[in-house]
Design a protein around this motif. Sequence first.
Motif, short mmCIF file in Angstrom:
data_model
loop_
_atom_site.label_atom_id
_atom_site.label_comp_id
_atom_site.label_asym_id
_atom_site.label_seq_id
_atom_site.Cartn_x
_atom_site.Cartn_y
_atom_site.Cartn_z
N PRO A 25 43.08 20.24 33.24
CA PRO A 25 43.98 19.90 34.43
C PRO A 25 44.13 18.37 34.90
CG PRO A 25 42.31 21.64 34.95
CD PRO A 25 41.86 21.06 33.81
N PRO A 26 45.12 17.95 35.43
CA PRO A 26 45.33 16.57 35.97
C PRO A 26 44.05 16.31 36.91
CG PRO A 26 47.27 17.84 36.05
CD PRO A 26 46.30 18.85 35.99
N SER A 27 43.30 15.24 36.67
CA SER A 27 42.29 14.77 37.67
C SER A 27 42.86 14.18 38.90
CB SER A 27 41.55 13.74 36.73
OG SER A 27 42.15 12.36 36.81
N PRO A 28 42.14 14.05 40.07
CA PRO A 28 42.40 13.74 41.14
C PRO A 28 43.13 12.03 40.92
CG PRO A 28 40.57 14.54 41.61
CD PRO A 28 40.80 14.53 40.04
N GLY A 29 42.30 11.44 40.21
CA GLY A 29 42.74 9.96 39.81
C GLY A 29 43.83 9.61 38.89
N GLY A 30 44.35 10.73 38.48
CA GLY A 30 45.47 10.65 37.36
C GLY A 30 44.97 11.01 36.01
#
Length: 71
Positions: A11-16
Amino acid sequence: MAWQAPIVVDPPSPGGGRRVTVRGEAVGLAHSDKDLIEFLRRAGLEDADMILDDPHLVEWRGGRAHQGYAA
């Protein structure tokens, strides 16, 4: 142990970006399909652009395929 595709796009990470794993080994953090293709090419998959939509080879987790790279 359950079967798992040899390529996993997390999944996409919080930082991109999305973490990419090939055969159980982390190969990088992709910020685009271009990054993903390059990681797969470096892992020895020359036709990486042709397999991104093959669910037997690539498992896209926690988001739609080809989307969610940016934070």
